[in-house]
Design a protein around this motif. Structure first.
Motif, PDB file in Angstrom:
ATOM      1  N   LEU A  16       0.748  -1.191   0.037  1.00 11.28           N
ATOM      2  CA  LEU A  16      -0.068   0.049  -0.084  1.00 11.28           C
ATOM      3  C   LEU A  16       0.843   1.206   0.014  1.00 11.28           C
ATOM      4  N   GLY A  17       1.970   1.407   0.699  1.00  9.61           N
ATOM      5  CA  GLY A  17       2.968   2.306   0.687  1.00  9.61           C
ATOM      6  C   GLY A  17       3.371   2.834  -0.497  1.00  9.61           C
ATOM      7  N   ALA A  18       3.697   1.579  -1.204  1.00  9.08           N
ATOM      8  CA  ALA A  18       4.517   1.759  -2.595  1.00  9.08           C
ATOM      9  C   ALA A  18       3.227   2.129  -3.771  1.00  9.08           C
ATOM     10  N   SER A  19       2.091   2.006  -3.308  1.00  6.51           N
ATOM     11  CA  SER A  19       0.994   2.164  -4.383  1.00  6.51           C
ATOM     12  C   SER A  19       0.817   3.704  -4.943  1.00  6.51           C
ATOM     13  N   PRO A  20       0.166   4.086  -5.838  1.00  5.33           N
ATOM     14  CA  PRO A  20      -0.011   5.427  -5.959  1.00  5.33           C
ATOM     15  C   PRO A  20      -1.152   6.195  -5.126  1.00  5.33           C
ATOM     16  N   VAL A  21      -1.760   5.502  -4.101  1.00  8.99           N
ATOM     17  CA  VAL A  21      -2.423   6.029  -3.142  1.00  8.99           C
ATOM     18  C   VAL A  21      -1.671   6.351  -1.974  1.00  8.99           C
ATOM     19  N   PHE A  25       2.222   4.562   5.191  1.00 12.25           N
ATOM     20  CA  PHE A  25       3.733   3.838   4.817  1.00 12.25           C
ATOM     21  C   PHE A  25       4.122   4.350   3.447  1.00 12.25           C
ATOM     22  N   THR A  26       3.850   5.548   2.929  1.00 13.57           N
ATOM     23  CA  THR A  26       4.364   6.029   1.860  1.00 13.57           C
ATOM     24  C   THR A  26       5.608   6.839   2.030  1.00 13.57           C
ATOM     25  N   ILE A  27       5.698   7.624   3.146  1.00  8.67           N
ATOM     26  CA  ILE A  27       6.711   8.303   3.518  1.00  8.67           C
ATOM     27  C   ILE A  27       7.580   7.842   4.543  1.00  8.67           C
ATOM     28  N   TRP A  28       8.835   7.536   4.437  1.00 10.31           N
ATOM     29  CA  TRP A  28       9.622   6.860   5.154  1.00 10.31           C
ATOM     30  C   TRP A  28      10.879   7.746   5.756  1.00 10.31           C
ATOM     31  N   GLN A  29      11.433   7.523   7.037  1.00 11.55           N
ATOM     32  CA  GLN A  29      12.726   7.845   7.153  1.00 11.55           C
ATOM     33  C   GLN A  29      13.911   6.907   6.792  1.00 11.55           C
ATOM     34  N   PHE A  30      14.693   7.596   6.160  1.00  8.79           N
ATOM     35  CA  PHE A  30      15.760   6.693   5.496  1.00  8.79           C
ATOM     36  C   PHE A  30      17.085   7.173   6.355  1.00  8.79           C
ATOM     37  N   VAL A  41      19.782  10.988   8.575  1.00 15.05           N
ATOM     38  CA  VAL A  41      18.258  10.649   8.419  1.00 15.05           C
ATOM     39  C   VAL A  41      17.667  11.701   7.596  1.00 15.05           C
ATOM     40  N   ARG A  42      16.804  11.150   6.664  1.00 16.15           N
ATOM     41  CA  ARG A  42      16.074  12.077   5.811  1.00 16.15           C
ATOM     42  C   ARG A  42      14.711  11.213   5.313  1.00 16.15           C
ATOM     43  N   SER A  43      13.748  12.070   5.005  1.00 18.50           N
ATOM     44  CA  SER A  43      12.574  11.468   4.401  1.00 18.50           C
ATOM     45  C   SER A  43      12.511  11.107   2.991  1.00 18.50           C
ATOM     46  N   ILE A  44      12.167  10.032   2.647  1.00 22.02           N
ATOM     47  CA  ILE A  44      12.116   9.355   1.237  1.00 22.02           C
ATOM     48  C   ILE A  44      10.521   8.828   1.120  1.00 22.02           C
ATOM     49  N   VAL A  45      10.245   8.843  -0.180  1.00 21.39           N
ATOM     50  CA  VAL A  45       8.902   8.564  -0.678  1.00 21.39           C
ATOM     51  C   VAL A  45       8.846   7.010  -1.351  1.00 21.39           C
ATOM     52  N   LEU A  46       8.243   6.017  -0.680  1.00 19.83           N
ATOM     53  CA  LEU A  46       8.514   4.880  -1.429  1.00 19.83           C
ATOM     54  C   LEU A  46       7.578   4.862  -2.679  1.00 19.83           C
ATOM     55  N   ARG A  47       8.352   4.469  -3.682  1.00 16.42           N
ATOM     56  CA  ARG A  47       8.024   4.363  -5.243  1.00 16.42           C
ATOM     57  C   ARG A  47       7.761   3.110  -5.696  1.00 16.42           C
ATOM     58  N   GLY A  48       8.371   1.986  -4.908  1.00 16.02           N
ATOM     59  CA  GLY A  48       8.310   0.564  -5.683  1.00 16.02           C
ATOM     60  C   GLY A  48       8.554  -0.353  -4.643  1.00 16.02           C
TER      61      GLY A  48
END
Length: 188
Positions: A16-21, A25-30, A41-48
């Motif tokens: 669900l985090g990697a989906s277009p919706v 769980f779309t934005i993660w701390q990396f 540490v920075r934020s990333i957007v899960l894309r796949g």
């Protein structure tokens, strides 16, 4: 809920985090190890997500310090939280910059224009500026920026779900061992 259900629930949240919706769980701390030895540490957007290959994917500017950090030490951690469901996901793995031009192009083509404008910025991310406008892409930048676009895969080595639902705190840790996920309950 048994460990197999927890693992299935964890993968569902990742999908669900990697989906277009958008989801919690779309934005993660990396997190990486900085070149100076300090954590970064920075934020990333899960894309796949590729469950079979055990990889999470996101994109970033190839001029970003995280690229050099990954090259120096590919061990990374990521965390995301869903406050409404009282769940936190943490993963660890090994990151790599994807060299496959076809995958990069597909990810680039799937991105929204307002996201791609970031890669057209004239300065390296983190460059000091006098005013924010100095770092903005010119209005006539067009469709450039692909040369600054990097795709990152993180091959997962562990998955952890912390569930702090009132009255039933649980924490499960899964490690990739001998070609399969091996899970255990651990204290929250």
């Amino acid at each position: 809920m048994d460990l197999s259900e927890v693992l299935s629930t964890t993968w569902s949240a990742l999908h669900l985090g990697a989906s277009p919706v958008r989801s919690p769980f779309t934005i993660w701390q990396f997190a990486t190890l900085g070149l100076d030895g300090a954590p970064q540490v920075r934020s990333i957007v899960l894309r796949g997500l590729d469950e079979e290959a055990r990889t999470l994917s996101f994109h970033t500017d190839c001029r970003s310090p995280k690229i050099a950090e990954i090259a120096a030490d590919d061990r990374v951690s990521l965390a995301a939280v869903d406050l409404d469901s009282y769940r936190q996901l943490r993963v660890t793995g090994r990151a790599r910059v994807v060299g496959d031009a076809g995958r990069r192009q597909a990810m680039w083509s799937a991105a929204r224009p307002h996201t791609l404008i970031l890669y057209q910025a004239p300065l390296v991310p983190g460059t000091p500026v006098v005013a924010p406008e100095e770092a903005q892409a010119p209005a006539d930048a067009g469709a450039g920026g692909f040369l600054n676009f990097a795709l990152i895969d993180v091959e997962l080595q562990s998955l952890e779900l912390l569930d702090l639902t009132p009255g039933q705190h649980r924490r499960a840790l899964f490690r990739w061992e001998d070609g399969q996920w091996r899970g255990q309950w651990i204290a929250p």
